[in-house]
Design a protein around this motif. Structure first.
Motif, short mmCIF file in Angstrom:
data_model
loop_
_atom_site.label_atom_id
_atom_site.label_comp_id
_atom_site.label_asym_id
_atom_site.label_seq_id
_atom_site.Cartn_x
_atom_site.Cartn_y
_atom_site.Cartn_z
N MET A 112 0.78 -1.17 -0.09
CA MET A 112 -0.06 -0.09 0.03
C MET A 112 0.98 1.12 -0.10
N GLN A 113 1.84 1.14 0.75
CA GLN A 113 2.87 2.32 0.86
C GLN A 113 3.52 2.44 -0.82
N GLU A 114 3.89 1.51 -1.09
CA GLU A 114 4.44 1.47 -2.59
C GLU A 114 3.54 2.38 -3.68
N GLU A 115 2.13 1.70 -3.43
CA GLU A 115 1.25 2.16 -4.40
C GLU A 115 0.90 3.57 -4.19
N GLU A 116 0.97 4.24 -3.00
CA GLU A 116 0.87 5.76 -2.72
C GLU A 116 1.97 6.32 -3.20
N ALA A 117 3.29 5.86 -3.14
CA ALA A 117 4.38 6.36 -3.31
C ALA A 117 4.47 6.67 -5.01
#
Length: 119
Positions: A112-117
């Motif tokens: 999820m953090q990678e997608e937000e980045a």
């Protein structure tokens, strides 16, 4: 000397025997709401009985739909599965989420953090 009506006593004790949840605990939960100022005894009894019937229905549905028949037991995962798959109990999905392992949660959190980045 006053005579007590034995039929009335039997009905009162019979009604109390049909409830297995502690009425005092239900009263405490109901009074925890700021909207509740007083609780009628009949309303308290009916709320307690309705709660018992609901829990019984949830447990029976979970037992029948889950792995309980094979192991003759009821597990948390059976309850969570029933809450997720049955429309009647769908409102319980936040209260009865499926259990996941910590490593699986951390992986999904990283994704999820990678997608937000990326955005």
């Amino acid at each position: 000397m006053s005579q007590n009506n034995p039929d009335q006593e039997d009905q009162t004790s019979g009604a109390k025997k049909t409830i297995s949840l502690p009425i005092s605990r239900v009263r405490l939960i109901m009074k925890s709401s700021p909207d509740v100022s007083s609780i009628n005894q009949d309303a308290l009894f009916l709320t307690t009985k309705a709660t018992e019937l609901f829990v019984q229905h949830l447990a029976l549905s979970s037992f029948n739909n889950g792995s309980g028949k094979e192991t003759n037991s009821l597990s948390y995962s059976d309850l969570a599965k029933t809450a997720e798959e049955t429309e009647t109990f769908h409102f319980l999905t936040d209260i009865l989420p499926k259990k996941i392992l910590a490593r699986d949660y951390l992986k999904s959190l990283e994704q999820m953090q990678e997608e937000e980045a990326d955005f």
